[in-house]
Design an enzyme around this catalytic site. Structure first.
Site, PDB file in Angstrom:
ATOM      1  N   ASN A 113      33.069   1.072  13.797  1.00 57.04           N
ATOM      2  CA  ASN A 113      33.406   1.667  12.882  1.00 57.04           C
ATOM      3  C   ASN A 113      32.740   2.957  12.434  1.00 57.04           C
ATOM      4  OD1 ASN A 113      34.389  -0.838  12.551  1.00 57.04           O
ATOM      5  ND2 ASN A 113      33.217  -1.996  11.412  1.00 57.04           N
ATOM      6  N   HIS A 130      31.546   5.063  16.805  1.00 57.79           N
ATOM      7  CA  HIS A 130      32.885   6.375  17.677  1.00 57.79           C
ATOM      8  C   HIS A 130      32.833   7.204  15.808  1.00 57.79           C
ATOM      9  CE1 HIS A 130      35.582   2.474  19.716  1.00 57.79           C
ATOM     10  NE2 HIS A 130      33.990   3.202  20.114  1.00 57.79           N
ATOM     11  N   CYS A 138      35.275  22.086  12.500  1.00 57.55           N
ATOM     12  CA  CYS A 138      36.411  22.765  12.735  1.00 57.55           C
ATOM     13  C   CYS A 138      36.070  23.130  14.185  1.00 57.55           C
ATOM     14  CB  CYS A 138      35.703  24.426  12.773  1.00 57.55           C
ATOM     15  SG  CYS A 138      35.916  25.915  12.968  1.00 57.55           S
ATOM     16  N   GLY A 198      32.929  -9.485  14.347  1.00 52.35           N
ATOM     17  CA  GLY A 198      34.474  -8.789  14.629  1.00 52.35           C
ATOM     18  C   GLY A 198      34.844  -7.690  15.368  1.00 52.35           C
TER      19      GLY A 198
HETATM   20  P1  OAD Z   1      39.815  -4.470  17.191  1.00 51.93           P
HETATM   21  O1  OAD Z   1      41.143  -4.876  16.052  1.00 51.93           O
HETATM   22  O2  OAD Z   1      40.334  -4.667  18.485  1.00 51.93           O
HETATM   23  O3  OAD Z   1      39.217  -6.023  16.756  1.00 51.93           O
HETATM   24  C1  OAD Z   1      38.467  -6.477  15.690  1.00 51.93           C
HETATM   25  C2  OAD Z   1      38.659  -7.844  15.884  1.00 51.93           C
HETATM   26  O4  OAD Z   1      38.304  -8.820  14.897  1.00 51.93           O
HETATM   27  C3  OAD Z   1      39.647  -8.818  16.426  1.00 51.93           C
HETATM   28  O5  OAD Z   1      39.358  -9.764  17.983  1.00 51.93           O
HETATM   29  C4  OAD Z   1      40.156 -10.084  15.101  1.00 51.93           C
HETATM   30  O6  OAD Z   1      40.210 -10.956  15.589  1.00 51.93           O
HETATM   31  C5  OAD Z   1      38.036  -9.885  14.804  1.00 51.93           C
HETATM   32  N1  OAD Z   1      38.043 -10.026  12.980  1.00 51.93           N
HETATM   33  C6  OAD Z   1      39.407 -10.056  11.958  1.00 51.93           C
HETATM   34  N2  OAD Z   1      38.991 -10.247  10.028  1.00 51.93           N
HETATM   35  C7  OAD Z   1      37.844 -10.828  11.269  1.00 51.93           C
HETATM   36  C8  OAD Z   1      36.674 -11.329  10.138  1.00 51.93           C
HETATM   37  N3  OAD Z   1      36.925 -11.340   8.136  1.00 51.93           N
HETATM   38  N4  OAD Z   1      35.808 -11.628  10.548  1.00 51.93           N
HETATM   39  C9  OAD Z   1      35.264 -11.607  11.823  1.00 51.93           C
HETATM   40  N5  OAD Z   1      35.713 -11.335  12.812  1.00 51.93           N
HETATM   41  C10 OAD Z   1      37.484 -10.970  12.215  1.00 51.93           C
HETATM   42  O7  OAD Z   1      38.767  -3.849  16.461  1.00 51.93           O
HETATM   43  P2  OAD Z   1      37.519  -3.135  17.305  1.00 51.93           P
HETATM   44  O8  OAD Z   1      36.998  -3.836  18.349  1.00 51.93           O
HETATM   45  O9  OAD Z   1      36.733  -2.541  16.192  1.00 51.93           O
HETATM   46  O10 OAD Z   1      38.404   3.181  18.569  1.00 51.93           O
HETATM   47  O11 OAD Z   1      38.211  -1.573  18.263  1.00 51.93           O
HETATM   48  C11 OAD Z   1      37.683  -1.471  18.956  1.00 51.93           C
HETATM   49  C12 OAD Z   1      37.993   0.461  18.975  1.00 51.93           C
HETATM   50  O12 OAD Z   1      39.242  -0.330  19.208  1.00 51.93           O
HETATM   51  C13 OAD Z   1      37.996   0.997  17.706  1.00 51.93           C
HETATM   52  O13 OAD Z   1      37.254   1.423  17.057  1.00 51.93           O
HETATM   53  C14 OAD Z   1      38.962   2.247  17.204  1.00 51.93           C
HETATM   54  C15 OAD Z   1      40.040   1.271  18.296  1.00 51.93           C
HETATM   55  O14 OAD Z   1      40.690   1.558  19.315  1.00 51.93           O
HETATM   56  C16 OAD Z   1      38.256   4.551  18.508  1.00 51.93           C
HETATM   57  O15 OAD Z   1      39.371   4.914  18.088  1.00 51.93           O
HETATM   58  C17 OAD Z   1      38.210   4.882  19.404  1.00 51.93           C
END
Ligand code: OAD
Length: 265
Positions: A113, A130, A138, A198
């Site tokens: 995050n 990330h 800049c 998450g």
């Molecule tokens: P995702 O949106 O891919 O996944 C979020 C996860 O959290 C999912 O499995 C949901 O089911 C779960 N979730 C949602 N609400 C929740 C809650 N209250 N408690 C527990 N779980 C919950 O997000 P990330 O895995 O963080 O990268 O995504 C990884 C990366 O992809 C990000 O850092 C970003 C994105 O592209 C970049 O921008 C480089």
């Protein structure tokens, strides 16, 4: 122990652990009001194409659009508050550090995050693999200007050195910060308990951290409201909202460490 509930088992593992690594993703901030990426309806990547917003090519093509989008995300992150999941992780760090004050650190929080909510909740050892939306640099010189000195009144925001200001976040196709990667692998190599919380576990290298931890001999736990790529292989899945499960888990660990039965309270 036979018949032991999953959360009790994980609380016991936490009470026994010498070195804990937690990997968090967007789901941990969902209960603060920040949108995740891959939710089928609300997720950012369900509404927007990351290739239009989260690559250097997109920024070069349309710096105004990309800057406005990240400025919008910055204001959202600034205007929400940490939730009980963030608070519980900060408390967990304090508890483990008090229990094991020696080096190396007994707790490392690796986050995908960019919102800074873990730090605002009081977490101290946070590895932002990330990057952070609260830092901007800049495009010409890499100079990071303090946020208080950046005026977001023109998009893109010009820098004094002939370039533009961009967020210090990792875009698709970019290298992860070397220092953060090294800190992650160093912690993973010596951890005996690993949490994936998450995150959909779809973006590498973070998605592979669980394997590194497992190879180091760690027990593995997932906390998520939905199944993920990690779910079939983790030792324990705690299904539900991190903002509900984490406070409970840390409370139960604390009770065990004090010598009581967690369920007595
Ligand atoms: P995702 O949106 O891919 O996944 C979020 C996860 O959290 C999912 O499995 C949901 O089911 C779960 N979730 C949602 N609400 C929740 C809650 N209250 N408690 C527990 N779980 C919950 O997000 P990330 O895995 O963080 O990268 O995504 C990884 C990366 O992809 C990000 O850092 C970003 C994105 O592209 C970049 O921008 C480089």
């Amino acid at each position: 122990m036979p018949g032991e509930a999953s959360i009790d088992r994980v609380a016991r593992w936490l009470a026994e652990a010498r070195s804990v690594v937690v990997l968090t993703g967007a789901g941990v901030s969902a209960e603060s009001g920040l949108t995740t990426f891959r939710d089928p309806e609300e997720g950012l990547w369900s509404k927007y194409d990351p290739m239009d917003l989260a690559t250097i090519e997109a920024f070069e093509r349309d710096p105004e659009l990309v800057t406005r989008w990240y400025h919008w995300r910055f204001t959202k992150a600034r205007d929400v508050r940490p939730n009980p999941g963030h608070d519980a992780l900060a408390l967990l760090e304090r508890t483990l550090c008090a229990r094991m004050p020696d080096n190396p650190p007994p707790f490392t929080l690796i986050t995908q995050n960019i919102d800074g909510l873990h730090q605002r909740a009081g977490s101290r050892r946070v590895v932002e693999i990330h990057g952070s939306i609260h830092r901007w640099r800049c495009t010409c010189t890499g100079y990071e200007k303090p946020l208080s000195e950046i005026r977001f009144d023109r998009f893109p925001v010009p820098s004094e050195h002939g370039g533009f200001m961009r967020p210090c976040v990792v875009w698709f196709g970019e290298m992860l910060p070397q220092e953060a990667l090294e800190a992650s692998f160093e912690a993973l190599a010596r951890c005996d308990l690993f949490f994936s919380i998450g995150t959909s576990a779809t973006v590498y290298p973070a998605a592979g951290f669980i394997e590194v931890a497992r190879a180091a001999g760690a027990r593995t736990v997932e906390i998520n409201k939905d199944p993920t790529a990690n779910s079939p292989s983790v030792d324990v899945t705690l299904k539900g909202r991190s903002g509900a499960i984490l406070p409970d888990l840390v409370h139960q660990m604390d009770q065990l460490a004090r010598g009581g039965d967690a369920r007595d309270t």
